[in-house]
Design a protein around this motif. Structure first.
Motif, PDB file in Angstrom:
ATOM      1  N   ASN A 156       3.589 -39.372 -10.098  1.00 49.83           N
ATOM      2  CA  ASN A 156       2.187 -39.921 -10.202  1.00 49.83           C
ATOM      3  C   ASN A 156       0.931 -38.897 -10.426  1.00 49.83           C
ATOM      4  OD1 ASN A 156       2.555 -42.762 -10.238  1.00 49.83           O
ATOM      5  ND2 ASN A 156       2.980 -42.623  -7.912  1.00 49.83           N
ATOM      6  N   GLY A 157       1.498 -37.749 -10.661  1.00 51.74           N
ATOM      7  CA  GLY A 157       0.911 -36.325 -10.895  1.00 51.74           C
ATOM      8  C   GLY A 157       1.090 -35.307 -10.199  1.00 51.74           C
ATOM      9  N   PRO A 158       0.804 -34.050 -10.313  1.00 53.32           N
ATOM     10  CA  PRO A 158       1.254 -32.854  -9.697  1.00 53.32           C
ATOM     11  C   PRO A 158       0.852 -32.846  -8.072  1.00 53.32           C
ATOM     12  CG  PRO A 158      -0.143 -32.368 -11.713  1.00 53.32           C
ATOM     13  CD  PRO A 158      -0.237 -33.693 -11.410  1.00 53.32           C
ATOM     14  N   ASP A 159      -0.222 -33.745  -7.692  1.00 50.17           N
ATOM     15  CA  ASP A 159      -0.394 -33.716  -6.247  1.00 50.17           C
ATOM     16  C   ASP A 159       0.086 -34.863  -5.523  1.00 50.17           C
ATOM     17  OD1 ASP A 159      -2.165 -31.830  -6.893  1.00 50.17           O
ATOM     18  OD2 ASP A 159      -4.030 -33.128  -7.043  1.00 50.17           O
ATOM     19  N   TRP A 160       1.066 -35.871  -6.267  1.00 50.56           N
ATOM     20  CA  TRP A 160       1.734 -36.967  -5.918  1.00 50.56           C
ATOM     21  C   TRP A 160       3.080 -37.007  -6.326  1.00 50.56           C
ATOM     22  CZ3 TRP A 160      -0.483 -42.686  -6.265  1.00 50.56           C
ATOM     23  CH2 TRP A 160       0.364 -43.247  -5.512  1.00 50.56           C
ATOM     24  N   THR A 161       4.064 -36.407  -5.915  1.00 50.94           N
ATOM     25  CA  THR A 161       5.217 -36.429  -6.495  1.00 50.94           C
ATOM     26  C   THR A 161       6.181 -37.713  -6.161  1.00 50.94           C
ATOM     27  OG1 THR A 161       6.143 -35.003  -4.928  1.00 50.94           O
ATOM     28  CG2 THR A 161       5.377 -33.904  -7.040  1.00 50.94           C
ATOM     29  N   VAL A 162       6.969 -38.056  -6.974  1.00 50.40           N
ATOM     30  CA  VAL A 162       7.798 -39.222  -6.551  1.00 50.40           C
ATOM     31  C   VAL A 162       8.943 -38.624  -5.740  1.00 50.40           C
ATOM     32  CG1 VAL A 162       9.365 -41.178  -7.563  1.00 50.40           C
ATOM     33  CG2 VAL A 162       7.339 -40.356  -8.778  1.00 50.40           C
ATOM     34  N   THR A 163       9.711 -37.737  -5.968  1.00 51.62           N
ATOM     35  CA  THR A 163      10.711 -37.037  -5.340  1.00 51.62           C
ATOM     36  C   THR A 163      10.231 -35.509  -4.898  1.00 51.62           C
ATOM     37  OG1 THR A 163      12.202 -36.391  -6.998  1.00 51.62           O
ATOM     38  CG2 THR A 163      12.678 -38.480  -6.110  1.00 51.62           C
ATOM     39  N   GLU A 164      10.691 -35.200  -3.688  1.00 53.81           N
ATOM     40  CA  GLU A 164      10.350 -33.985  -3.086  1.00 53.81           C
ATOM     41  C   GLU A 164      10.751 -32.927  -3.981  1.00 53.81           C
ATOM     42  OE1 GLU A 164      10.916 -31.233   0.936  1.00 53.81           O
ATOM     43  OE2 GLU A 164      11.371 -33.459   0.999  1.00 53.81           O
ATOM     44  N   ASN A 166      10.711 -32.430  -7.048  1.00 54.61           N
ATOM     45  CA  ASN A 166       9.782 -32.381  -8.396  1.00 54.61           C
ATOM     46  C   ASN A 166       8.686 -31.503  -8.020  1.00 54.61           C
ATOM     47  OD1 ASN A 166      11.323 -34.309  -9.744  1.00 54.61           O
ATOM     48  ND2 ASN A 166      10.157 -35.729  -9.490  1.00 54.61           N
ATOM     49  N   GLU A 167       8.366 -31.182  -6.798  1.00 50.47           N
ATOM     50  CA  GLU A 167       7.316 -30.362  -6.410  1.00 50.47           C
ATOM     51  C   GLU A 167       7.076 -29.156  -6.962  1.00 50.47           C
ATOM     52  OE1 GLU A 167       6.917 -30.308  -2.388  1.00 50.47           O
ATOM     53  OE2 GLU A 167       6.245 -32.650  -2.239  1.00 50.47           O
TER      54      GLU A 167
END
Length: 232
Positions: A156-164, A166-167
């Motif tokens: 959902n964006g760089p500030d709101w990752t779906v899975t950890e 992905n950060e």
């Protein structure tokens, strides 16, 4: 169904995989069906609009054309989602090789012979298109091939990752890995559910040039955004 009525979403498929649960839902409203992808209980995307996914492709191509005239630029799309980005790219003869990296076999199946084939069917039959089942973060860090453009839409964006996990893609090392996958002058484009000034700054600190953000207004709340940057 009576006009204006909306029923609770129907779950068409739900699967447990190495990254958690992924589900496909259908929502009926005013006689029209919308399909939704849910990852670990978090809404990821649906088929209700698609403007920002198409912007992801168009803004990337425009950024390439502003810098040089590559005859058939290659693009990596990550991931497949509901198929809007892939379908839009395949509809444009300007693109050369189109590689889609998707880690969820369920999502690939929903496009191959499920409800989402109505969006991606012609694109999947295009000879330029290749679907790679892989984790995008691992692919970016380990692949040897380079692309003229990376169009990333896995969160959902760089500030709101779906899975950890992905950060790390948006970290300094992840942005460096993206740069390594790009040809000189190549474009990195990242979809986001909201503009992120922090991510813009991270791109600049990682050495990218021409950092900018394109926005798409939505009916409620902050606009969707596409963050763009150029590998010098």
């Amino acid at each position: 169904m009576e006009a204006g009525m909306e029923f609770p979403p129907e779950t068409l498929d739900r699967r447990e995989g190495p990254y958690g649960e992924v589900a496909l839902r259908r929502r009926e409203s005013a006689g029209a069906a919308t399909y939704e992808i849910i990852a670990n209980g978090c809404f990821l995307m649906d088929t209700s609009d698609g403007r920002s996914e198409r912007l992801l492709i168009d803004a990337t191509l425009s950024s390439l054309d502003d810098r040089d005239d590559r005859p058939s630029p290659s693009v990596l799309i990550g991931g497949l989602g509901v198929g809007f980005s892939l379908a839009h790219a395949a509809a444009q003869p300007r693109w050369g090789a189109i590689t889609v990296v998707e880690r969820e076999q369920a999502v690939i199946d929903w496009h191959a012979d499920g409800p989402l084939a109505q969006i991606s069917g012609p694109a999947l039959a295009d000879a330029r298109v290749e679907i790679v089942r892989a984790d995008l973060v691992e692919h970016v860090r380990s692949a040897s091939v380079r692309y003229d453009a990376l169009c990333l839409d896995i969160d959902n964006g760089p500030d709101w990752t779906v899975t950890e996990d992905n950060e790390s893609l948006y970290s300094p090392s992840g942005l460096a890995a993206c740069a390594a996958r790009l040809t000189p002058g190549g474009v990195l484009a990242v979809w986001s559910a909201q503009p992120s000034t922090a991510f813009e700054q991270a791109l600049r600190e990682a050495g990218y040039a021409g950092v900018r953000t394109a926005e798409i207004p939505v009916r409620r709340g902050v606009p969707d955004a596409v963050h763009l940057a150029i590998r010098p």
